[in-house]
Enzyme design. Sequence first.
Site, PDB file in Angstrom:
ATOM      1  N   GLY A   1       0.773  -1.226   0.000  1.00 55.24           N
ATOM      2  CA  GLY A   1       0.000   0.000   0.000  1.00 55.24           C
ATOM      3  C   GLY A   1       0.809   1.283   0.000  1.00 55.24           C
ATOM      4  O   GLY A   1       1.580   1.517   0.898  1.00 55.24           O
ATOM      5  N   SER A   2       0.649   2.107  -0.997  1.00 55.04           N
ATOM      6  CA  SER A   2       1.366   3.369  -1.030  1.00 55.04           C
ATOM      7  C   SER A   2       0.919   4.221  -2.201  1.00 55.04           C
ATOM      8  O   SER A   2      -0.245   4.173  -2.559  1.00 55.04           O
ATOM      9  CB  SER A   2       2.842   3.081  -0.995  1.00 55.04           C
ATOM     10  OG  SER A   2       3.517   3.132  -2.100  1.00 55.04           O
TER      11      SER A   2
END
Length: 217
Positions: free
Chosen positions: A184-185
């Site tokens: 996640g980013s």
Amino acid sequence: MKLHRESKGTILVATLLFVIISILAIYFLKIWSLLIIMPLLVMYSLVFWFFRVPDREILDHRENVIAPVDGKVVMIKEVEETEFLKERAIQVSIFMSPLNVHICRFPVSGNVIYKKYHPGKYLVAWHEKSSTDNERTTVAVESLTHHKVVFRQIAGYVARRIVFYCNEGDTAKAGHEFGFIKFGSRMDVFLPLDTEILCRIGDKTKGGLDVIARMKE
């Protein structure tokens, strides 16, 4: 299902933890161990799902800017890009949830002319300051249309490892892999002001396939 090369260490650790915790649960809890093993099995399966490598037909592109990652467009705005371009540019930001494919792809074709890794904080990836304060990498490509395009991998609150494989002088091919971010980013792309933007905030993108903008010759 094909798995990404960055999965090896994570899957090894996840497998060991799953086996050890499951054995202990069965030994101490007997039939009640299923209350622990079943949620663990779901989490274990998600690790494999996260590192999946989808089979995608990547086309050749010249003017097109391709979505560099799977995710959701969360920002389109004119900003000052201060690290490399040192001028105004259009920033397109795509947020990746832990369930998205996290392969990072070149948004344009051309030659890699700059790369740099920056240590930093781990603000939530959709925070506006994460682009300049978080751990991140910056890559610039001289495109086939003779524009300088900058793109940036940004670690988020959960993401603690970002990798990029390209080097200065490498040939960049739009839609082809140059790096990976774990869990996640965000990915930012900085484009010339006269670029035709073809995506909108809220759009869902597929890396390597969707055209998000088009540059002028």
